[in-house]
Scaffold this motif. Structure first.
Motif, PDB file in Angstrom:
ATOM      1  N   GLN A  60      13.548   6.476  17.049  1.00 32.74           N
ATOM      2  CA  GLN A  60      12.959   6.320  15.717  1.00 32.74           C
ATOM      3  C   GLN A  60      12.522   7.697  15.215  1.00 32.74           C
ATOM      4  O   GLN A  60      11.505   8.228  15.668  1.00 32.74           O
ATOM      5  N   PRO A  86       8.067   1.659   8.282  1.00 33.46           N
ATOM      6  CA  PRO A  86       7.442   1.368   9.578  1.00 33.46           C
ATOM      7  C   PRO A  86       5.930   1.143   9.528  1.00 33.46           C
ATOM      8  O   PRO A  86       5.350   0.764  10.538  1.00 33.46           O
ATOM      9  N   SER A  87       5.292   1.390   8.369  1.00 33.55           N
ATOM     10  CA  SER A  87       3.823   1.396   8.368  1.00 33.55           C
ATOM     11  C   SER A  87       3.217   0.886   7.069  1.00 33.55           C
ATOM     12  O   SER A  87       3.830   0.979   6.009  1.00 33.55           O
ATOM     13  N   ILE A  88       2.014   0.350   7.176  1.00 29.98           N
ATOM     14  CA  ILE A  88       1.160   0.165   6.005  1.00 29.98           C
ATOM     15  C   ILE A  88      -0.244   0.681   6.354  1.00 29.98           C
ATOM     16  O   ILE A  88      -0.571   0.852   7.535  1.00 29.98           O
ATOM     17  N   THR A  89      -1.043   0.940   5.338  1.00 26.53           N
ATOM     18  CA  THR A  89      -2.449   1.284   5.590  1.00 26.53           C
ATOM     19  C   THR A  89      -3.338   0.272   4.886  1.00 26.53           C
ATOM     20  O   THR A  89      -3.040  -0.174   3.785  1.00 26.53           O
ATOM     21  N   GLN A 143      -4.285   2.571  14.326  1.00 22.25           N
ATOM     22  CA  GLN A 143      -5.094   3.792  14.414  1.00 22.25           C
ATOM     23  C   GLN A 143      -6.074   3.783  13.238  1.00 22.25           C
ATOM     24  O   GLN A 143      -5.657   3.745  12.079  1.00 22.25           O
ATOM     25  N   SER A 158       0.813  -1.227   0.000  1.00 19.00           N
ATOM     26  CA  SER A 158       0.000   0.000   0.000  1.00 19.00           C
ATOM     27  C   SER A 158       0.840   1.266   0.000  1.00 19.00           C
ATOM     28  O   SER A 158       1.963   1.275   0.475  1.00 19.00           O
ATOM     29  N   PHE A 202       1.362   0.724  12.471  1.00 27.49           N
ATOM     30  CA  PHE A 202       2.662   1.402  12.618  1.00 27.49           C
ATOM     31  C   PHE A 202       3.464   0.739  13.732  1.00 27.49           C
ATOM     32  O   PHE A 202       2.950   0.531  14.829  1.00 27.49           O
ATOM     33  N   VAL A 203       4.705   0.404  13.459  1.00 25.83           N
ATOM     34  CA  VAL A 203       5.541  -0.161  14.528  1.00 25.83           C
ATOM     35  C   VAL A 203       6.333   0.949  15.199  1.00 25.83           C
ATOM     36  O   VAL A 203       6.988   1.755  14.551  1.00 25.83           O
ATOM     37  N   LYS A 204       6.219   0.980  16.523  1.00 27.83           N
ATOM     38  CA  LYS A 204       6.981   1.924  17.345  1.00 27.83           C
ATOM     39  C   LYS A 204       8.348   1.282  17.566  1.00 27.83           C
ATOM     40  O   LYS A 204       8.452   0.238  18.207  1.00 27.83           O
ATOM     41  N   GLY A 205       9.373   1.885  17.001  1.00 26.16           N
ATOM     42  CA  GLY A 205      10.713   1.312  17.103  1.00 26.16           C
ATOM     43  C   GLY A 205      11.360   1.229  15.739  1.00 26.16           C
ATOM     44  O   GLY A 205      10.668   1.143  14.716  1.00 26.16           O
ATOM     45  N   ILE A 249       1.008  -0.156  16.733  1.00 24.68           N
ATOM     46  CA  ILE A 249      -0.106   0.778  16.850  1.00 24.68           C
ATOM     47  C   ILE A 249      -1.099   0.526  15.723  1.00 24.68           C
ATOM     48  O   ILE A 249      -0.708   0.365  14.566  1.00 24.68           O
ATOM     49  N   CYS A 308      -4.236   2.532   9.956  1.00 19.04           N
ATOM     50  CA  CYS A 308      -2.783   2.710   9.872  1.00 19.04           C
ATOM     51  C   CYS A 308      -2.146   1.748  10.875  1.00 19.04           C
ATOM     52  O   CYS A 308      -2.457   1.774  12.061  1.00 19.04           O
TER      53      CYS A 308
END
Lengths: 139, 139, 139
Positions: B116, C99-102, C135, A100, C42-45, C133, C40
């Motif tokens: 980060q 760090p993220s995908i949606t 959200q 995505s 999201f990995v913290k780190g 996370i 969303c």
């Protein structure tokens, strides 16, 4: 505020076919009647990816060449033992690139650079019918 | 619910300059008056990327070294034939890494790890003025 | 419209442990009472990543092998000089993957392919407690 859902259906021409979906996404944004927000572009399936690229013929050769270096076709993959399949490299490439991207929308237009198109990249080994999800959240 | 738009304008110092934009994004979130939501961070242009990294001097050398392995500068790219250009590797790296990330916002703060940071990575071969879009959707 | 926040806490079993979080995300969407929108993840780190993959044993070996090619463990990283640490390759891999995908949500369900699971990939060198996370923005 609102949410607007649509799909882009594309027929790909096999491995590392790169399809420009910029105008399809803009058309969906126009239909949505949402003025500002973000669009999530997501490929359903584990052997394709969404990214941006300058859509010109040279890079259509360069990106596949880089992918061949990262996860070569023709090598052995443990995935092949599970399914007697031949597309281990397709799966690995897709996981590395991700399923995505999100794009900002402002004044009913998606934001992108002049030489930056939004593309679907077919990473699987054959022709496929692909379902690309466009989910817009905005106002 | 609301949508808040802003831009971060940065002047980069050439190839593989990595710029910490964490506090710029937090400042935009603070100005937005939105308490909870998500922020889409998107680079306009096809030779840069957004990601997260521990912002310390060692990794500023290590990430470029990995990118040089994946899409080496100095090799021939078909892109160079199209435009008599020299940044084929920049385009390939940008497409592999992607143009956007999304970050959660909670209680008016962006969420990220202590080590980060959110960064823009200049992948093009020279100094550039960059426009990074921050589009927030939330309440 | 609304925003719904939650976390997935996972205990990883060390380097390149790949954890299927698809049902955790679906459970959070169900709890959120939001019908349509985007999530969303999201990995913290800075030493882990989120992506999608066909969750079968073969690819659990193939993806780590590709990562070892891109940013090999055992090589010298400048990051090690900063912290007398040994996980330079973990950081580089995480920055490359993002760090993220949606993910789109429709009719209270996250959209994904039948053979496409959402995963957290542990890229650090040891066991870790991870905070992922989720959200959601939608209606």
């Amino acid at each position: 505020m609102g949410v607007y859902y649509d799909e882009i259906n594309v027929k790909t021409k096999g491995e590392v076919d790169i399809i420009d979906i910029t105008s399809d996404i803009q058309n969906i944004v126009s239909k949505s009647k949402l003025k500002d927000g973000i669009a999530c572009i997501f490929v359903k399936g584990s052997t394709g990816t969404i990214t941006t690229i300058e859509y010109e013929p040279g890079l259509m050769k360069d990106l596949p060449r880089a992918l061949q270096k990262i996860a070569p076709k023709g090598e052995h993959y443990a995935h092949h033992e599970t399914w007697h399949d031949d597309n281990g490299h397709s799966h690995v490439r897709a996981s590395l690139m991700g399923p995505s991207i999100t794009i900002p929308i402002r004044n009913r237009k998606i934001i992108h650079g002049t030489w930056q198109q939004i593309v679907f990249v077919e990473l699987d080994t054959g022709n496929r019918n692909r379902e690309i999800i466009v989910q817009i959240v905005g106002e």
